[in-house]
Design a protein around this motif. Sequence first.
Motif, PDB file in Angstrom:
ATOM      1  N   GLU A  77       0.829  -1.203   0.000  1.00 11.93           N
ATOM      2  CA  GLU A  77       0.000   0.000   0.000  1.00 11.93           C
ATOM      3  C   GLU A  77       0.867   1.258   0.000  1.00 11.93           C
ATOM      4  N   PHE A  78       1.940   1.253   0.787  1.00  6.28           N
ATOM      5  CA  PHE A  78       2.853   2.400   0.778  1.00  6.28           C
ATOM      6  C   PHE A  78       3.434   2.605  -0.628  1.00  6.28           C
ATOM      7  N   ALA A  79       3.702   1.510  -1.326  1.00  4.96           N
ATOM      8  CA  ALA A  79       4.228   1.607  -2.689  1.00  4.96           C
ATOM      9  C   ALA A  79       3.186   2.221  -3.630  1.00  4.96           C
ATOM     10  N   ARG A  80       1.927   1.903  -3.413  1.00  6.94           N
ATOM     11  CA  ARG A  80       0.870   2.499  -4.239  1.00  6.94           C
ATOM     12  C   ARG A  80       0.809   4.009  -4.022  1.00  6.94           C
ATOM     13  N   TRP A  81       0.978   4.439  -2.792  1.00  7.82           N
ATOM     14  CA  TRP A  81       1.008   5.877  -2.517  1.00  7.82           C
ATOM     15  C   TRP A  81       2.156   6.538  -3.280  1.00  7.82           C
ATOM     16  N   LYS A  82       3.306   5.913  -3.225  1.00 11.89           N
ATOM     17  CA  LYS A  82       4.474   6.491  -3.896  1.00 11.89           C
ATOM     18  C   LYS A  82       4.261   6.550  -5.397  1.00 11.89           C
ATOM     19  N   SER A  83       3.672   5.496  -5.961  1.00  8.77           N
ATOM     20  CA  SER A  83       3.418   5.470  -7.403  1.00  8.77           C
ATOM     21  C   SER A  83       2.432   6.559  -7.811  1.00  8.77           C
ATOM     22  N   ALA A  84       1.528   6.906  -6.891  1.00 10.34           N
ATOM     23  CA  ALA A  84       0.538   7.947  -7.168  1.00 10.34           C
ATOM     24  C   ALA A  84       1.082   9.352  -6.887  1.00 10.34           C
ATOM     25  N   GLY A  85       2.342   9.429  -6.482  1.00 10.32           N
ATOM     26  CA  GLY A  85       2.938  10.730  -6.176  1.00 10.32           C
ATOM     27  C   GLY A  85       2.444  11.312  -4.864  1.00 10.32           C
ATOM     28  N   LEU A  86       2.039  10.435  -3.949  1.00 10.12           N
ATOM     29  CA  LEU A  86       1.491  10.868  -2.664  1.00 10.12           C
ATOM     30  C   LEU A  86       2.347  10.349  -1.517  1.00 10.12           C
ATOM     31  N   GLU A  87       2.250  11.017  -0.386  1.00 12.44           N
ATOM     32  CA  GLU A  87       2.889  10.533   0.839  1.00 12.44           C
ATOM     33  C   GLU A  87       1.883  10.638   1.978  1.00 12.44           C
ATOM     34  N   PRO A  88       1.698   9.571   2.764  1.00  8.41           N
ATOM     35  CA  PRO A  88       0.746   9.623   3.866  1.00  8.41           C
ATOM     36  C   PRO A  88       1.092  10.725   4.856  1.00  8.41           C
ATOM     37  N   ARG A  89       0.041  11.404   5.304  1.00  4.56           N
ATOM     38  CA  ARG A  89       0.202  12.461   6.315  1.00  4.56           C
ATOM     39  C   ARG A  89      -0.558  12.032   7.565  1.00  4.56           C
ATOM     40  N   PHE A  90       0.173  11.891   8.658  1.00  2.47           N
ATOM     41  CA  PHE A  90      -0.421  11.424   9.898  1.00  2.47           C
ATOM     42  C   PHE A  90      -0.479  12.540  10.936  1.00  2.47           C
ATOM     43  N   TRP A  91      -1.418  12.400  11.856  1.00  4.90           N
ATOM     44  CA  TRP A  91      -1.487  13.325  12.976  1.00  4.90           C
ATOM     45  C   TRP A  91      -2.121  12.601  14.154  1.00  4.90           C
ATOM     46  N   LEU A  92      -1.881  13.130  15.356  1.00  4.42           N
ATOM     47  CA  LEU A  92      -2.303  12.463  16.590  1.00  4.42           C
ATOM     48  C   LEU A  92      -3.199  13.376  17.417  1.00  4.42           C
ATOM     49  N   ARG A  93      -4.336  12.809  17.874  1.00  4.17           N
ATOM     50  CA  ARG A  93      -5.263  13.527  18.755  1.00  4.17           C
ATOM     51  C   ARG A  93      -5.534  12.692  19.991  1.00  4.17           C
ATOM     52  N   ASP A  94      -5.587  13.348  21.140  1.00  2.00           N
ATOM     53  CA  ASP A  94      -5.942  12.665  22.389  1.00  2.00           C
ATOM     54  C   ASP A  94      -7.088  13.431  23.043  1.00  2.00           C
ATOM     55  N   ASP A  95      -8.087  12.685  23.537  1.00  2.00           N
ATOM     56  CA  ASP A  95      -9.305  13.312  24.062  1.00  2.00           C
ATOM     57  C   ASP A  95      -9.431  13.212  25.585  1.00  2.00           C
TER      58      ASP A  95
END
Length: 252
Positions: free
Chosen positions: A10-28
């Motif tokens: 899946e990470f390779a598919r992102w790279k092939s699409a010219g994308l990079e996953p963007r993550f963020w963290l929330r705590d409630d």
Amino acid sequence: MTADGALEEEFARWKSAGLEPRFWLRDDDASKHGPALDRLVALCEGLDIPLLLAVIPERATEALGKRLRDVPLVSPCVHGIAHRDNAGDGERKIELGGRMAVGDILEGLTASREKLGGIFGERLSGILVPPWNRIAPEVAARVHECGFTALSTWSWEPKGTRLPELNTQIDLMDWKTRQGREPEWIRSELLRRLMQARERGGAPIGILSHHLDHDERAWRTLEGLLRHLKVEHGFVFHHADDLVAGVQSPSQ
């Protein structure tokens, strides 16, 4: 194929699409300084990961403000009003809706922003996090009147606000058992959410924790997930407010 192998594909598919996953963290559900919060802050500082900390205004203490004063990685934000259930009989829990009048909710949210602004000053994020990730459409349509800049709830479903929506998709807790999720479940959920985010053009993926409810498995799973993404793969974790700037509001 193993879960790790599927993730690598899946990470390779992102790279092939010219994308990079963007993550963020929330705590409630934060309200005061304590050992669980210290543990969460230490984890974030150790991995250099920003945290959006949803603080319950009615319960918020000055001690919490002092504890976070010199922790730039942590951005406090408004978590409803009092985290009080206003749902009608037989309905799912909700504070920003239910039996409470819209005008009273908006007034309460405005007062909540003012209170937390007094505790945290300019460090207070403009993001509103509704308790239980629920908000009535008639309230969502007007929360911009209270001065908020974005709304953060759960999954991908829009809530009917004029504001940008930056939601979480991966919850560390199993609320049926009130225990932390197993790492294997998290890996599978991460894969599912990555596929959905890629289909949405690389939408940000939010990880949700609840430090006051964590058992040891939740802590281990959280640290393992963060290390897997940040250390092993080198993905960037973003400040939530920075991501908001790139999220298109529904009115645009």
